[in-house]
Motif scaffolding. Structure first.
Motif, PDB file in Angstrom:
ATOM      1  N   HIS A 177      -5.238  56.736 -55.020  1.00 20.10           N
ATOM      2  CA  HIS A 177      -4.964  55.288 -55.071  1.00 20.10           C
ATOM      3  C   HIS A 177      -4.119  54.810 -53.882  1.00 20.10           C
ATOM      4  CE1 HIS A 177      -6.655  55.858 -59.061  1.00 20.10           C
ATOM      5  NE2 HIS A 177      -5.864  56.915 -59.130  1.00 20.10           N
ATOM      6  N   GLU A 192       1.105  55.227 -60.750  1.00 24.72           N
ATOM      7  CA  GLU A 192       0.521  56.495 -60.300  1.00 24.72           C
ATOM      8  C   GLU A 192       0.564  56.629 -58.773  1.00 24.72           C
ATOM      9  OE1 GLU A 192      -3.555  56.934 -61.502  1.00 24.72           O
ATOM     10  OE2 GLU A 192      -3.810  58.842 -60.455  1.00 24.72           O
ATOM     11  N   HIS A 246      -3.482  63.297 -58.671  1.00 23.62           N
ATOM     12  CA  HIS A 246      -3.496  62.115 -59.553  1.00 23.62           C
ATOM     13  C   HIS A 246      -2.599  62.343 -60.769  1.00 23.62           C
ATOM     14  CE1 HIS A 246      -6.988  59.927 -57.765  1.00 23.62           C
ATOM     15  NE2 HIS A 246      -7.129  61.116 -57.195  1.00 23.62           N
ATOM     16  N   ALA A 247      -2.290  61.237 -61.459  1.00 23.35           N
ATOM     17  CA  ALA A 247      -1.652  61.317 -62.777  1.00 23.35           C
ATOM     18  C   ALA A 247      -2.612  60.670 -63.770  1.00 23.35           C
ATOM     19  CB  ALA A 247      -0.314  60.588 -62.762  1.00 23.35           C
ATOM     20  N   GLU A 278     -10.536  57.484 -62.936  1.00 22.14           N
ATOM     21  CA  GLU A 278     -10.256  57.778 -61.532  1.00 22.14           C
ATOM     22  C   GLU A 278     -11.304  57.177 -60.604  1.00 22.14           C
ATOM     23  OE1 GLU A 278      -7.560  58.515 -60.816  1.00 22.14           O
ATOM     24  OE2 GLU A 278      -6.647  59.973 -62.158  1.00 22.14           O
TER      25      GLU A 278
HETATM   26 ZN   LIG Z   1      -5.740  58.567 -60.255  1.00 20.86          ZN
END
Ligand SMILES: [Zn+2]
Length: 392
Positions: A177, A192, A246-247, A278
């Protein structure tokens, strides 16, 4: 009578004009840009569309060409019948035209005898169609290149990169992101994009001590990088590994834990859910991915990516559990992630914890937890690299 006739005619005309007005309302999306990049290992063409539209890819011989029809679309006048010349041995040119009132056609004139494969895939937010064309190996051979030199030991013995011979020299770390895309947001507002950038910076720092390794980030600050550009960075820099960080998030707030993905199709609903999140898309769009994945499965580095995912997952969980005993190991698995498509190297996506889980959000906010995560991913990559070096 006569008057009535004209009155009715007037009403009828009014009706007709209002009907034709509603018919004239243009439902077509305007295609406003086409971009192309030629890289050492492939060519990527991106058609900027903006709004989700159906499309269909085709291939035709003599003259060899690939074309993609995009429906319910019209061309911005500046693109009308435009031709782009491509300077490489396997593609001649790219053309874009209004094929019919509702269909825009993109044609790639090329030489199939010099092309190994191609794939057409959608990218989202804003909607784009990506065409990747991979030349056959013979085209990639560069006779002027120096033959590889055998590794020589340093005073301390063989360094990691030397031990690996043809192994890992360049790693691309991809913080998910960024910019206008915050990723998932925790209940207390943790984004995130901020968390994963910090983890990746910590991870890069751990690698910086090793002079033989080059670590490249797809972004170093809070900026927006489209998903297809992230793979371009990895391929352009001829990276040996690609790690996307990622989270996770889930409507089930108690769900927590760590998981690592490599590119593959999955029937597991929780994997599909994470992938949809995602990919910034609906689960429906993921069905398109099956055919793409089936085509690339034979050529891609699925086995290596699976091994890398296993090593990272194992080390990440072990490292975290030293301090945070209740961290859940959700395992390593295949998942359909757009960001991993087209990466010509072992590649994984790590979901470091759940921002939707209150306890994990609190942990993700602490420097110490993020440092442990970076350390765990680092140990996993190191284990993978060492396994490659075995016997050398
Ligand atoms: Zn993500």
């Amino acid at each position: 009578m006569k008057r009535n006739f004209f009155l009715s005619l007037g009403v009828a005309l009014l009706l007709v004009s209002s009907i034709s007005f509603s018919f004239q309302k243009d439902e077509r999306v305007e295609i406003y840009d086409l971009r192309h990049f030629t890289h050492p290992t492939f060519t990527r063409i991106v058609v900027d569309i903006g709004t989700l539209r159906e499309y269909s890819p085709h291939e035709l011989p003599s003259p060899d060409r690939i074309f993609v029809d995009i429906y319910q679309a019209k061309l911005n006048p500046i693109l009308h019948n435009k031709t782009y010349l491509v300077k490489n041995d396997y593609i001649n040119q790219i053309r874009i035209a209004q094929r019919s009132p509702n269909t825009v056609r993109v044609v790639v004139d090329l030489d199939f005898s010099k092309v190994k494969r191609f794939q057409v895939w959608p990218a989202f937010d804003p909607f784009r169609i990506v065409i990747d064309i991979y030349p056959s190996e013979s085209i990639l051979e560069t006779p002027t290149e120096k033959p590889p030199q055998p590794a020589k030991p340093t005073k301390e013995g063989y360094s990691m990169a030397r031990q690996l011979g043809l192994g890992i020299q360049r790693i691309v770390i991809d913080p998910g992101h960024g910019g206008k895309d915050p990723g998932t947001i925790g209940k207390s507002g943790t984004m995130e994009k901020i968390i994963v950038l910090d983890i990746c910076q910590r991870l890069k720092k751990l690698f910086d001590a090793n002079q033989d390794l080059e670590v490249i980030m797809t972004r170093e600050s809070d900026i927006y990088v489209p998903v297809e550009n992230r793979t371009v960075i990895a391929n352009q820099k001829q990276a040996d590994l690609f790690i996307s960080v990622h989270a996770n998030s889930n409507p089930v707030k108690k769900r927590s834990g760590v998981e690592t993905f490599y590119l593959n199709f999955s029937q597991d609903p929780s994997v599909i859910e994470t992938a949809a999140l995602e990919n910034a898309t609906s689960t429906k769009n993921l069905s398109e991915m099956r055919s793409i994945l089936e085509k690339i499965a034979k050529n891609s580095k699925v086995m290596e990516s699976k091994e890398l995912a296993n090593d990272i997952q194992k080390n990440l969980v072990l490292t975290l559990q030293k301090k945070y005993k209740d961290v859940k190991n959700l395992g390593y698995k295949g998942g359909p992630f757009w960001v991993l498509i087209g990466v010509e190297t072992p590649s994984v996506l790590v979901e470091v914890s759940y921002l939707s889980n209150a306890k994990e959000e609190t942990r993700l906010k602490s420097d110490q937890y993020r440092q442990y995560i970076a350390q765990g991913i680092y140990s996993g990559i190191k284990e993978y690299m060492n396994s490659l070096g075995k016997g050398i």
